[in-house]
Design an enzyme around this catalytic site. Sequence first.
Site, PDB file in Angstrom:
ATOM      1  N   ASN A   1     -29.710  -3.714 -27.035  1.00  0.00           N
ATOM      2  CA  ASN A   1     -30.700  -4.675 -26.509  1.00  0.00           C
ATOM      3  C   ASN A   1     -32.117  -4.441 -26.576  1.00  0.00           C
ATOM      4  O   ASN A   1     -32.605  -3.288 -25.963  1.00  0.00           O
ATOM      5  CB  ASN A   1     -30.198  -4.687 -25.132  1.00  0.00           C
ATOM      6  CG  ASN A   1     -30.999  -5.741 -24.180  1.00  0.00           C
ATOM      7  OD1 ASN A   1     -31.899  -6.573 -25.061  1.00  0.00           O
ATOM      8  ND2 ASN A   1     -31.007  -5.620 -22.896  1.00  0.00           N
TER       9      ASN A   1
ATOM     10  N   LYS B   1     -34.773  -5.962 -26.015  1.00  0.00           N
ATOM     11  CA  LYS B   1     -35.480  -6.563 -24.854  1.00  0.00           C
ATOM     12  C   LYS B   1     -36.685  -7.255 -25.755  1.00  0.00           C
ATOM     13  O   LYS B   1     -36.571  -7.743 -26.722  1.00  0.00           O
ATOM     14  CB  LYS B   1     -36.048  -5.593 -23.824  1.00  0.00           C
ATOM     15  CG  LYS B   1     -34.545  -4.900 -23.213  1.00  0.00           C
ATOM     16  CD  LYS B   1     -34.640  -4.097 -22.047  1.00  0.00           C
ATOM     17  CE  LYS B   1     -33.414  -3.513 -21.513  1.00  0.00           C
ATOM     18  NZ  LYS B   1     -33.592  -2.807 -20.369  1.00  0.00           N
TER      19      LYS B   1
ATOM     20  N   HIS C   1     -28.080 -10.673 -17.664  1.00  0.00           N
ATOM     21  CA  HIS C   1     -28.774  -9.255 -17.587  1.00  0.00           C
ATOM     22  C   HIS C   1     -29.496  -9.226 -16.114  1.00  0.00           C
ATOM     23  O   HIS C   1     -30.150 -10.260 -15.912  1.00  0.00           O
ATOM     24  CB  HIS C   1     -29.690  -9.323 -18.784  1.00  0.00           C
ATOM     25  CG  HIS C   1     -30.134  -7.850 -18.738  1.00  0.00           C
ATOM     26  ND1 HIS C   1     -31.049  -6.959 -18.297  1.00  0.00           N
ATOM     27  CD2 HIS C   1     -29.633  -6.802 -19.709  1.00  0.00           C
ATOM     28  CE1 HIS C   1     -31.370  -5.960 -18.581  1.00  0.00           C
ATOM     29  NE2 HIS C   1     -30.443  -5.570 -19.356  1.00  0.00           N
TER      30      HIS C   1
ATOM     31  N   GLU D   1     -32.416  -8.332 -15.803  1.00  0.00           N
ATOM     32  CA  GLU D   1     -33.666  -8.336 -15.657  1.00  0.00           C
ATOM     33  C   GLU D   1     -33.809 -10.129 -15.777  1.00  0.00           C
ATOM     34  O   GLU D   1     -34.841 -10.688 -15.170  1.00  0.00           O
ATOM     35  CB  GLU D   1     -34.383  -7.989 -16.884  1.00  0.00           C
ATOM     36  CG  GLU D   1     -34.602  -6.545 -16.957  1.00  0.00           C
ATOM     37  CD  GLU D   1     -34.464  -5.582 -18.028  1.00  0.00           C
ATOM     38  OE1 GLU D   1     -34.471  -6.231 -19.240  1.00  0.00           O
ATOM     39  OE2 GLU D   1     -34.441  -4.580 -18.078  1.00  0.00           O
TER      40      GLU D   1
ATOM     41  N   GLU E   1     -23.827  -2.678 -15.818  1.00  0.00           N
ATOM     42  CA  GLU E   1     -24.979  -1.940 -15.951  1.00  0.00           C
ATOM     43  C   GLU E   1     -25.666  -1.702 -14.336  1.00  0.00           C
ATOM     44  O   GLU E   1     -26.252  -2.812 -13.698  1.00  0.00           O
ATOM     45  CB  GLU E   1     -25.971  -2.835 -16.633  1.00  0.00           C
ATOM     46  CG  GLU E   1     -25.739  -3.048 -18.240  1.00  0.00           C
ATOM     47  CD  GLU E   1     -27.025  -3.404 -19.063  1.00  0.00           C
ATOM     48  OE1 GLU E   1     -27.060  -2.636 -19.939  1.00  0.00           O
ATOM     49  OE2 GLU E   1     -27.514  -4.243 -18.648  1.00  0.00           O
TER      50      GLU E   1
ATOM     51  N   GLY F   1     -33.254   1.663 -17.741  1.00  0.00           N
ATOM     52  CA  GLY F   1     -34.611   1.971 -17.924  1.00  0.00           C
ATOM     53  C   GLY F   1     -35.242   3.313 -17.174  1.00  0.00           C
ATOM     54  O   GLY F   1     -36.498   3.232 -17.033  1.00  0.00           O
TER      55      GLY F   1
ATOM     56  N   SER G   1     -29.481   3.428 -19.370  1.00  0.00           N
ATOM     57  CA  SER G   1     -30.000   4.958 -19.711  1.00  0.00           C
ATOM     58  C   SER G   1     -29.025   5.528 -20.445  1.00  0.00           C
ATOM     59  O   SER G   1     -28.904   6.970 -20.573  1.00  0.00           O
ATOM     60  CB  SER G   1     -30.521   5.855 -18.604  1.00  0.00           C
ATOM     61  OG  SER G   1     -31.595   4.995 -17.999  1.00  0.00           O
TER      62      SER G   1
HETATM   63  P1  PGA Z   1     -31.502   1.204 -20.862  1.00  0.00           P
HETATM   64  O1  PGA Z   1     -31.285  -0.507 -20.756  1.00  0.00           O
HETATM   65  O2  PGA Z   1     -30.342   1.482 -21.941  1.00  0.00           O
HETATM   66  O3  PGA Z   1     -33.047   1.249 -21.541  1.00  0.00           O
HETATM   67  O4  PGA Z   1     -31.687   1.781 -19.615  1.00  0.00           O
HETATM   68  C1  PGA Z   1     -30.021  -1.274 -20.740  1.00  0.00           C
HETATM   69  C2  PGA Z   1     -30.003  -2.574 -20.855  1.00  0.00           C
HETATM   70  O5  PGA Z   1     -30.881  -2.800 -19.793  1.00  0.00           O
HETATM   71  O6  PGA Z   1     -29.272  -3.165 -21.320  1.00  0.00           O
END
Ligand code: PGA
Length: 248
Positions: free
Chosen positions: A9, A11, A94, A96, A165, A171, A209
């Site tokens: 992803n 982003k 997601h 976010e 997640e 992140g 992460s």
């Molecule tokens: P990350 O993000 O691996 O940077 O923690 C995962 C995601 O949000 O899909």
Amino acid sequence: MASKLMVGNWKMHGSLAANASLLSEILSGMGGVNCRAALCVPSPYLTQAQSLLAGSALALGAQDVSDHESGAYTGEVSAAMLRDFAVRYCLVGHSERRQYHGETDAVVAIKAQRALSVGITPIVCVGERLAEREAGLTEAVVKRQLAAVIHANGHCISEIVVAYEPVWAIGTGLTATPEQAQGVHAVLRTQLQAATAQAERVSILYGGSMNAANASSLLAQPDVDGGLIGGASLKATDFLSMLKAASR
Ligand code: PGA
């Protein structure tokens, strides 16, 4: 169960030049990779990624889709538009999007439906916030989020992918332990089993992460069918080493 599914992803990262070099580095290192893999890129780069990934083992993914079919929805991208670029997977819900764009469980469920209606596999993201975990609400939260999608999609539910997640792990460098991930994945699997006789077809990915160092132990869990990878998917060597960990 099918092979593991590893999804990057990106982003809101990338540029034409950076994407071209990242993709060429990843594609040239794919020897020995036999898991399923995809990259969810920002919408403006779908056409670039479609052409660079054509004929490769990396499928194209999008990061969001409109809950509307078409019409006066400025800035939105429809499922049919994504389909025009041979998009195979699309993230929906997601954290976010839920957090910064107010997406509710009901909206996420309709987005999954829009994707399914054009033959795109929705990757339905679920996960609890830190305060919810600390209050012992993890199971209730992820079950509520998935239940909305099951309710709206009925017999098509075996066609989705689920990504667990935990919001506190995205992140942040904090990863769920393999045991924590497995615990939640088992809950989601049981919920899917109650909804469809084909629950084993649904891949349940872990995200938050995930990196080259912790991927193997997470992927070794019986109900962890792959990963959804943010930051580490932007580095070719890290992403490739995770694809290889998923290919064992
Ligand atoms: P990350 O993000 O691996 O940077 O923690 C995962 C995601 O949000 O899909």
